[in-house]
Design a protein around this motif. Structure first.
Motif, PDB file in Angstrom:
ATOM      1  N   ASN A   5       0.826  -1.208   0.000  1.00  0.00           N
ATOM      2  CA  ASN A   5       0.000   0.000   0.000  1.00  0.00           C
ATOM      3  C   ASN A   5       0.863   1.262   0.000  1.00  0.00           C
ATOM      4  O   ASN A   5       1.718   1.439   0.857  1.00  0.00           O
ATOM      5  CB  ASN A   5      -0.915   0.005   1.225  1.00  0.00           C
ATOM      6  N   VAL A   6       0.611   2.129  -0.967  1.00  0.00           N
ATOM      7  CA  VAL A   6       1.340   3.391  -1.082  1.00  0.00           C
ATOM      8  C   VAL A   6       0.335   4.528  -0.979  1.00  0.00           C
ATOM      9  O   VAL A   6      -0.600   4.608  -1.782  1.00  0.00           O
ATOM     10  CB  VAL A   6       2.102   3.475  -2.419  1.00  0.00           C
ATOM     11  N   SER A   7       0.504   5.385  -0.002  1.00  0.00           N
ATOM     12  CA  SER A   7      -0.440   6.482   0.195  1.00  0.00           C
ATOM     13  C   SER A   7      -0.099   7.648  -0.728  1.00  0.00           C
ATOM     14  O   SER A   7       1.010   7.748  -1.259  1.00  0.00           O
ATOM     15  CB  SER A   7      -0.409   6.963   1.650  1.00  0.00           C
ATOM     16  N   PHE A   8      -1.064   8.544  -0.898  1.00  0.00           N
ATOM     17  CA  PHE A   8      -0.829   9.754  -1.670  1.00  0.00           C
ATOM     18  C   PHE A   8       0.314  10.549  -1.047  1.00  0.00           C
ATOM     19  O   PHE A   8       1.157  11.109  -1.750  1.00  0.00           O
ATOM     20  CB  PHE A   8      -2.106  10.600  -1.712  1.00  0.00           C
ATOM     21  N   GLU A   9       0.371  10.572   0.280  1.00  0.00           N
ATOM     22  CA  GLU A   9       1.422  11.307   0.977  1.00  0.00           C
ATOM     23  C   GLU A   9       2.794  10.706   0.693  1.00  0.00           C
ATOM     24  O   GLU A   9       3.779  11.432   0.554  1.00  0.00           O
ATOM     25  CB  GLU A   9       1.161  11.305   2.491  1.00  0.00           C
ATOM     26  N   ALA A  21       3.148  19.447  -8.245  1.00  0.00           N
ATOM     27  CA  ALA A  21       2.113  19.093  -7.282  1.00  0.00           C
ATOM     28  C   ALA A  21       1.391  20.326  -6.767  1.00  0.00           C
ATOM     29  O   ALA A  21       1.966  21.420  -6.676  1.00  0.00           O
ATOM     30  CB  ALA A  21       2.716  18.319  -6.116  1.00  0.00           C
ATOM     31  N   PHE A  22       0.125  20.108  -6.419  1.00  0.00           N
ATOM     32  CA  PHE A  22      -0.663  21.151  -5.769  1.00  0.00           C
ATOM     33  C   PHE A  22      -1.202  20.599  -4.459  1.00  0.00           C
ATOM     34  O   PHE A  22      -2.049  19.682  -4.452  1.00  0.00           O
ATOM     35  CB  PHE A  22      -1.821  21.609  -6.660  1.00  0.00           C
ATOM     36  N   GLY A  23      -0.695  21.126  -3.355  1.00  0.00           N
ATOM     37  CA  GLY A  23      -1.155  20.723  -2.041  1.00  0.00           C
ATOM     38  C   GLY A  23      -1.101  19.221  -1.838  1.00  0.00           C
ATOM     39  O   GLY A  23      -0.156  18.548  -2.250  1.00  0.00           O
ATOM     40  N   ASP A  24      -2.144  18.707  -1.200  1.00  0.00           N
ATOM     41  CA  ASP A  24      -2.252  17.274  -0.940  1.00  0.00           C
ATOM     42  C   ASP A  24      -3.259  16.621  -1.875  1.00  0.00           C
ATOM     43  O   ASP A  24      -3.851  15.592  -1.536  1.00  0.00           O
ATOM     44  CB  ASP A  24      -2.695  17.029   0.510  1.00  0.00           C
ATOM     45  N   ASP A  25      -3.451  17.226  -3.050  1.00  0.00           N
ATOM     46  CA  ASP A  25      -4.539  16.764  -3.907  1.00  0.00           C
ATOM     47  C   ASP A  25      -4.137  16.337  -5.314  1.00  0.00           C
ATOM     48  O   ASP A  25      -4.767  15.447  -5.885  1.00  0.00           O
ATOM     49  CB  ASP A  25      -5.596  17.871  -4.034  1.00  0.00           C
ATOM     50  N   VAL A  26      -3.127  16.968  -5.903  1.00  0.00           N
ATOM     51  CA  VAL A  26      -2.819  16.743  -7.319  1.00  0.00           C
ATOM     52  C   VAL A  26      -1.317  16.593  -7.532  1.00  0.00           C
ATOM     53  O   VAL A  26      -0.527  17.398  -7.023  1.00  0.00           O
ATOM     54  CB  VAL A  26      -3.322  17.919  -8.192  1.00  0.00           C
ATOM     55  N   SER A 104      -5.785  12.811  -5.155  1.00  0.00           N
ATOM     56  CA  SER A 104      -6.282  12.236  -3.903  1.00  0.00           C
ATOM     57  C   SER A 104      -7.749  11.867  -4.082  1.00  0.00           C
ATOM     58  O   SER A 104      -8.487  12.526  -4.824  1.00  0.00           O
ATOM     59  CB  SER A 104      -6.124  13.226  -2.750  1.00  0.00           C
ATOM     60  N   GLU A 105      -8.162  10.809  -3.396  1.00  0.00           N
ATOM     61  CA  GLU A 105      -9.538  10.334  -3.551  1.00  0.00           C
ATOM     62  C   GLU A 105     -10.548  11.389  -3.094  1.00  0.00           C
ATOM     63  O   GLU A 105     -11.582  11.597  -3.741  1.00  0.00           O
ATOM     64  CB  GLU A 105      -9.735   9.042  -2.770  1.00  0.00           C
ATOM     65  N   LYS A 106     -10.242  12.093  -2.004  1.00  0.00           N
ATOM     66  CA  LYS A 106     -11.192  13.108  -1.513  1.00  0.00           C
ATOM     67  C   LYS A 106     -11.362  14.235  -2.521  1.00  0.00           C
ATOM     68  O   LYS A 106     -12.460  14.785  -2.670  1.00  0.00           O
ATOM     69  CB  LYS A 106     -10.746  13.644  -0.157  1.00  0.00           C
ATOM     70  N   PHE A 107     -10.289  14.571  -3.244  1.00  0.00           N
ATOM     71  CA  PHE A 107     -10.365  15.631  -4.248  1.00  0.00           C
ATOM     72  C   PHE A 107     -11.247  15.205  -5.415  1.00  0.00           C
ATOM     73  O   PHE A 107     -12.123  15.947  -5.862  1.00  0.00           O
ATOM     74  CB  PHE A 107      -8.955  15.971  -4.735  1.00  0.00           C
ATOM     75  N   ILE A 108     -11.042  13.961  -5.892  1.00  0.00           N
ATOM     76  CA  ILE A 108     -11.852  13.455  -6.997  1.00  0.00           C
ATOM     77  C   ILE A 108     -13.306  13.310  -6.581  1.00  0.00           C
ATOM     78  O   ILE A 108     -14.225  13.672  -7.320  1.00  0.00           O
ATOM     79  CB  ILE A 108     -11.306  12.111  -7.508  1.00  0.00           C
ATOM     80  N   MET A 109     -13.534  12.799  -5.370  1.00  0.00           N
ATOM     81  CA  MET A 109     -14.911  12.615  -4.914  1.00  0.00           C
ATOM     82  C   MET A 109     -15.649  13.952  -4.780  1.00  0.00           C
ATOM     83  O   MET A 109     -16.851  14.025  -4.992  1.00  0.00           O
ATOM     84  CB  MET A 109     -14.934  11.869  -3.577  1.00  0.00           C
ATOM     85  N   SER A 110     -14.933  15.012  -4.457  1.00  0.00           N
ATOM     86  CA  SER A 110     -15.571  16.327  -4.361  1.00  0.00           C
ATOM     87  C   SER A 110     -16.061  16.795  -5.722  1.00  0.00           C
ATOM     88  O   SER A 110     -16.947  17.641  -5.818  1.00  0.00           O
ATOM     89  CB  SER A 110     -14.593  17.355  -3.781  1.00  0.00           C
ATOM     90  N   ILE A 111     -15.492  16.201  -6.787  1.00  0.00           N
ATOM     91  CA  ILE A 111     -15.896  16.552  -8.151  1.00  0.00           C
ATOM     92  C   ILE A 111     -17.018  15.659  -8.657  1.00  0.00           C
ATOM     93  O   ILE A 111     -17.990  16.121  -9.256  1.00  0.00           O
ATOM     94  CB  ILE A 111     -14.685  16.460  -9.106  1.00  0.00           C
ATOM     95  N   VAL A 112     -16.921  14.341  -8.392  1.00  0.00           N
ATOM     96  CA  VAL A 112     -17.823  13.394  -9.047  1.00  0.00           C
ATOM     97  C   VAL A 112     -19.005  12.934  -8.197  1.00  0.00           C
ATOM     98  O   VAL A 112     -19.901  12.270  -8.707  1.00  0.00           O
ATOM     99  CB  VAL A 112     -17.050  12.137  -9.532  1.00  0.00           C
ATOM    100  N   GLU A 113     -19.024  13.266  -6.915  1.00  0.00           N
ATOM    101  CA  GLU A 113     -20.035  12.665  -6.036  1.00  0.00           C
ATOM    102  C   GLU A 113     -21.476  13.013  -6.435  1.00  0.00           C
ATOM    103  O   GLU A 113     -22.401  12.269  -6.119  1.00  0.00           O
ATOM    104  CB  GLU A 113     -19.782  13.074  -4.584  1.00  0.00           C
ATOM    105  N   GLU A 114     -21.667  14.118  -7.138  1.00  0.00           N
ATOM    106  CA  GLU A 114     -23.011  14.502  -7.535  1.00  0.00           C
ATOM    107  C   GLU A 114     -23.385  14.041  -8.941  1.00  0.00           C
ATOM    108  O   GLU A 114     -24.498  14.286  -9.395  1.00  0.00           O
ATOM    109  CB  GLU A 114     -23.157  16.031  -7.457  1.00  0.00           C
ATOM    110  N   LYS A 161      -6.766  27.336  -6.283  1.00  0.00           N
ATOM    111  CA  LYS A 161      -7.407  26.048  -5.990  1.00  0.00           C
ATOM    112  C   LYS A 161      -8.629  25.834  -6.868  1.00  0.00           C
ATOM    113  O   LYS A 161      -8.822  24.743  -7.426  1.00  0.00           O
ATOM    114  CB  LYS A 161      -7.801  25.975  -4.518  1.00  0.00           C
ATOM    115  N   GLU A 162      -9.455  26.866  -7.008  1.00  0.00           N
ATOM    116  CA  GLU A 162     -10.656  26.753  -7.838  1.00  0.00           C
ATOM    117  C   GLU A 162     -10.290  26.579  -9.300  1.00  0.00           C
ATOM    118  O   GLU A 162     -10.952  25.838 -10.045  1.00  0.00           O
ATOM    119  CB  GLU A 162     -11.538  27.995  -7.655  1.00  0.00           C
ATOM    120  N   LEU A 163      -9.220  27.252  -9.731  1.00  0.00           N
ATOM    121  CA  LEU A 163      -8.739  27.125 -11.103  1.00  0.00           C
ATOM    122  C   LEU A 163      -8.336  25.689 -11.408  1.00  0.00           C
ATOM    123  O   LEU A 163      -8.732  25.103 -12.423  1.00  0.00           O
ATOM    124  CB  LEU A 163      -7.552  28.071 -11.318  1.00  0.00           C
ATOM    125  N   ILE A 164      -7.549  25.103 -10.506  1.00  0.00           N
ATOM    126  CA  ILE A 164      -7.084  23.723 -10.701  1.00  0.00           C
ATOM    127  C   ILE A 164      -8.258  22.745 -10.628  1.00  0.00           C
ATOM    128  O   ILE A 164      -8.366  21.826 -11.443  1.00  0.00           O
ATOM    129  CB  ILE A 164      -6.015  23.368  -9.649  1.00  0.00           C
TER     130      ILE A 164
END
Length: 306
Positions: A5-9, A21-26, A104-114, A161-164
């Protein structure tokens, strides 16, 4: 450390100069093999990346094993991976050039969850992760990747952040559109594909969770409420491999992971994989790899530190 297992971090902390890279997301990698004569082999254990990953081939070729199935990417081909996939045996051809995008999974989920259709396509990509891009789509996707990279560099932008996030959303939406048009010609195709995908996806989930202790096709077929014959036919059509071959490959992959870990002896590995006798495990391993577990471990020790 568990090599599986390899984490995003982990990736963020070990990224090289080719990554932005951008923050902990991309994270965006520009991947190149500039040697015109020599392919490159990445010596690495089998891993699961706890993130959403895309690998795009612009030129040349690159191959790897995903969930015990071999894939070779050439120009215009993209592989999408979730945290459930197991990645192994990377081989980069001469003059390869491409991109690796890790979100990161949380970043993608914030986009696709709806967006329900993207949820469905994300699920199907677990069993059919390879996508072929036509020239116009290839240009579209590479342009968006360029926009993402420029967004990462725009540290002085007041809405960076919104741009990315907007550009990553465009990337995901375009991949979803291409995937849908490629895989589903009509609603009947979609229904049939969903049925097969569900069997394959659930089988992969079962095998990842139970292959160490369950070595028989009958167990997986019973869990899926289908016959062993039907399970093997679906898997053969999907991958060219029978259910038994999938189980054997999964066991070999798990064995290799354990053999790379310090402090474990062959008998302990045999017991963890439910072979009972060490001799049975050694015979099984040699049958499928051509070498004994001891020979494999020595080979790894000689080539790289564990």
């Amino acid at each position: 450390m568990d090599a599986l297992n390899v984490s995003f971090e982990n990736i963020l902390n070990t990224k090289d100069a080719s990554a932005e890279a951008f923050g902990d997301d991309v994270i965006v990698y520009t991947i190149k093999n500039t040697d015109e004569q020599q392919p490159l082999d990445a010596s690495m254990p089998s891993i699961r990346i706890d993130a959403v990953t895309f690998i795009l081939c612009k030129y040349g070729d690159i191959s790897f094993t995903v969930d015990y199935k071999n894939y070779r990417l050439t120009k215009g081909m993209m592989l999408s991976l979730s945290k459930l996939h197991i990645l192994d045996d990377i081989h980069m051809g001469k003059n390869f050039e491409g991109y690796g995008l890790i979100f990161s999974e949380k970043f993608i989920m914030s986009i696709v969850e709806e967006i329900q259709i993207i949820k469905k396509l994300t699920t199907s990509s677990r069993t059919s992760p390879l996508l072929m891009l036509e020239n116009d789509n290839m240009q579209l996707i590479t342009d968006i990747i360029g926009h993402i990279k420029r967004g990462i560099k725009a540290s002085d932008h007041i809405c960076q952040k919104e741009l990315i996030k907007n550009e990553v959303s465009n990337f995901i939406l375009e991949i979803a559109n291409i995937t849908y048009k490629t895989r589903y010609k009509n609603e009947n195709d979609a229904y049939k594909e969903d049925s097969k995908d569900n069997i394959i996806q659930n089988f992969i989930m079962l095998i990842l969770g139970h292959c160490k202790e369950q070595h028989e096709v009958s167990f997986y077929a019973k869990e899926l409420c289908i016959t062993p014959g039907h399970l093997s036919r679906v898997l053969n059509a999907f991958s060219g491999k029978s259910a038994m071959k999938w189980i054997s490959d999964a066991l070999i992959s798990e064995a290799k992971i354990l053999l790379r870990k310090p402090g474990t002896n062959i008998q302990q590995i045999s017991e963890e994989l439910h072979f009972g006798e060490q001799s049975s495990f050694s015979k099984f391993f040699k049958k499928h790899t051509g070498i004994t577990p001891i020979e494999y471990r020595n080979k790894i020790l000689e080539s790289q530190p564990i």
